[in-house]
Each structure stands twice: as structure tokens, then as C-alpha cells.
Design a protein around this motif. Structure first.
Motif, PDB file in Angstrom:
ATOM      1  N   ILE A  69      51.924  36.686  41.549  1.00  0.00           N
ATOM      2  CA  ILE A  69      52.550  38.012  41.621  1.00  0.00           C
ATOM      3  C   ILE A  69      53.870  37.928  42.390  1.00  0.00           C
ATOM      4  N   THR A  70      54.885  38.625  41.866  1.00  0.00           N
ATOM      5  CA  THR A  70      56.173  38.735  42.553  1.00  0.00           C
ATOM      6  C   THR A  70      56.448  40.206  42.859  1.00  0.00           C
TER       7      THR A  70
ATOM      8  N   ILE B  48      44.808  43.750  40.583  1.00  0.00           N
ATOM      9  CA  ILE B  48      45.628  43.492  39.389  1.00  0.00           C
ATOM     10  C   ILE B  48      44.901  42.476  38.516  1.00  0.00           C
ATOM     11  N   PRO B  49      44.514  42.848  37.289  1.00  0.00           N
ATOM     12  CA  PRO B  49      43.728  41.937  36.442  1.00  0.00           C
ATOM     13  C   PRO B  49      44.577  40.890  35.741  1.00  0.00           C
TER      14      PRO B  49
ATOM     15  N   HIS C  54      45.538  33.075  45.556  1.00  0.00           N
ATOM     16  CA  HIS C  54      46.717  33.666  44.918  1.00  0.00           C
ATOM     17  C   HIS C  54      46.941  35.118  45.315  1.00  0.00           C
ATOM     18  N   HIS C  55      46.176  35.614  46.275  1.00  0.00           N
ATOM     19  CA  HIS C  55      46.281  37.019  46.670  1.00  0.00           C
ATOM     20  C   HIS C  55      47.474  37.227  47.604  1.00  0.00           C
TER      21      HIS C  55
ATOM     22  N   ILE D 173      37.520  37.463  42.660  1.00  0.00           N
ATOM     23  CA  ILE D 173      38.717  36.975  43.345  1.00  0.00           C
ATOM     24  C   ILE D 173      39.393  35.851  42.576  1.00  0.00           C
ATOM     25  N   GLN D 174      38.693  35.274  41.605  1.00  0.00           N
ATOM     26  CA  GLN D 174      39.316  34.270  40.753  1.00  0.00           C
ATOM     27  C   GLN D 174      40.042  34.918  39.573  1.00  0.00           C
ATOM     28  N   GLU D 175      39.459  35.980  39.041  1.00  0.00           N
ATOM     29  CA  GLU D 175      40.009  36.602  37.835  1.00  0.00           C
ATOM     30  C   GLU D 175      41.073  37.660  38.128  1.00  0.00           C
ATOM     31  N   TYR D 176      41.094  38.180  39.351  1.00  0.00           N
ATOM     32  CA  TYR D 176      42.012  39.261  39.695  1.00  0.00           C
ATOM     33  C   TYR D 176      42.873  38.848  40.887  1.00  0.00           C
TER      34      TYR D 176
END
Length: 197
Positions: free
Chosen positions: A121-122, A115-116, A162-163, A91-94
Motif C-alpha cells: 500500500i502507498t 483493504i482486501p 505488509h500492514h 492478516i495474510q489476505e488483507y
């Protein structure tokens, strides 16, 4: 009694016979009913000895099963810790983008796009996706592809960080809005008066 004693160990048989001799000593002139009672007492004694024997024989197996279960519990605990650590890294890297839409019964459905190596994300980063519309009552089984078109993006209140949660409209592969996509009809009206937005 003889048949039953043949199934017991020598020590157990001696115990049963001693109980039998005591019963005979107290009643030398037993009637037929007393004889039946005597037989039942002998059988009960034999069953008691047999139960003790079985319990004693099963004790090592029970101990082994308990030990095995303790080992499995330790393995599961270790696996859970390792899985949790892996999950925290993921969850930190993706970025997990949860695509949400309404099915044929206007019930919310979702699927997650991972999403890697990207945060922040927009909507422009998200391309249309697809799913099997026959499982949601929105397409026949022989032509079940439905296209998800992202239309609004929000921070994911469940995942946090950031999800993101992505609200989608549903279309056929030819670009036609599904009958259950009532937002498309509403959007067509709203687009006629963009100043009201």
C-alpha cells in the motif's frame, strides 16, 4: 427436638436419638442448665447430620457443574484455535491500514481500514476517511463529521508484515483544518521552503 427430627431422614433421626440417649444415661438428674446444654448438643448433632445430607445431595450437582465447566473450557480452547487460524488467514489476505490522528487533547486516536487483496500500500492508495468528531471533542454533536486526510505512511511496527500505519490530518467536510490540526499550520510554513525538506 421432635420438630427438628421431623426434618431429618430416618437414619439421621436414629443417630440423633442414640446421641441423645447416651447424654441422658450419663446424667439422669440434669439441671435446667444441663437440659439446655443437652438441647444444644442434640441440635448440633442434627445440624451435623443435615450438613452431611446436604453435601451428599449436592455432590452429583457439583460433579455435573465441574463436567460442564470442563466442556466449556474445551469449547473455548477449540474456538480460540479456530479464531487464531482465521486471524492468520485474514492478516495474510488483507492489509490493515491503521489511521492515526490527534484528538482535542492531543491524544492519539486510531481506526483500522481493512483493504482486501492488496499489498504494498502507498499513500496514493488511501482515500480520505471520516469519523465522529463529537466523540473526540473536535466537533459538535449536531454536525460531528470530521475528515481524515492521510499525509504519511509507515510500516506498522505492531502488526508487521505488509500492514501500514497512516498518519492523518483532520478537516471539516468543507476542507478547513480543525483548530487541533496544528500540523496544517506547520505544513503551510514548510511548503514555503520546499528545498529545506
Amino acid at each position: 427436638t421432635i420438630i427438628m427430627l421431623s426434618n431429618l431422614s430416618r437414619v439421621q433421626a436414629r443417630g440423633v436419638l442414640r446421641a441423645s440417649s447416651r447424654s441422658l444415661h450419663t446424667s439422669n438428674t440434669a439441671s435446667s442448665s444441663n437440659g439446655a446444654a443437652f438441647a444444644r448438643s442434640v441440635l448440633a448433632a442434627g445440624a451435623g447430620f443435615a450438613a452431611v445430607s446436604v453435601a451428599a445431595a449436592m455432590a452429583p450437582q457439583k460433579a455435573a457443574e465441574t463436567k460442564d465447566e470442563e466442556s466449556r473450557t474445551l469449547v473455548r480452547s477449540y474456538s480460540n484455535v479456530k479464531s487464531r487460524a482465521l486471524y492468520e488467514d485474514l492478516i495474510q489476505e488483507y492489509t490493515f491500514a491503521e489511521f492515526v490522528w490527534l484528538d482535542a487533547n492531543q491524544v492519539a486516536r486510531s481506526k483500522t481500514k481493512v483493504i482486501p487483496n492488496k499489498k504494498g500500500i502507498t499513500l496514493d492508495d488511501l482515500k480520505p476517511w471520516n469519523y465522529d468528531g463529537s466523540s473526540t471533542g473536535q466537533a459538535p454533536g449536531d454536525d460531528s463529521e470530521v475528515i481524515l486526510k492521510p499525509v504519511k505512511i509507515f510500516p506498522d511496527p505492531f502488526m508487521g508484515q505488509h500492514h501500514v500505519m497512516v498518519l492523518c490530518e483532520t478537516f471539516t467536510p468543507q476542507g478547513e483544518a480543525l483548530p487541533t490540526n496544528t500540523r496544517a499550520a506547520a505544513r503551510a510554513i514548510f511548503d514555503q521552503a520546499p528545498e529545506l525538506q
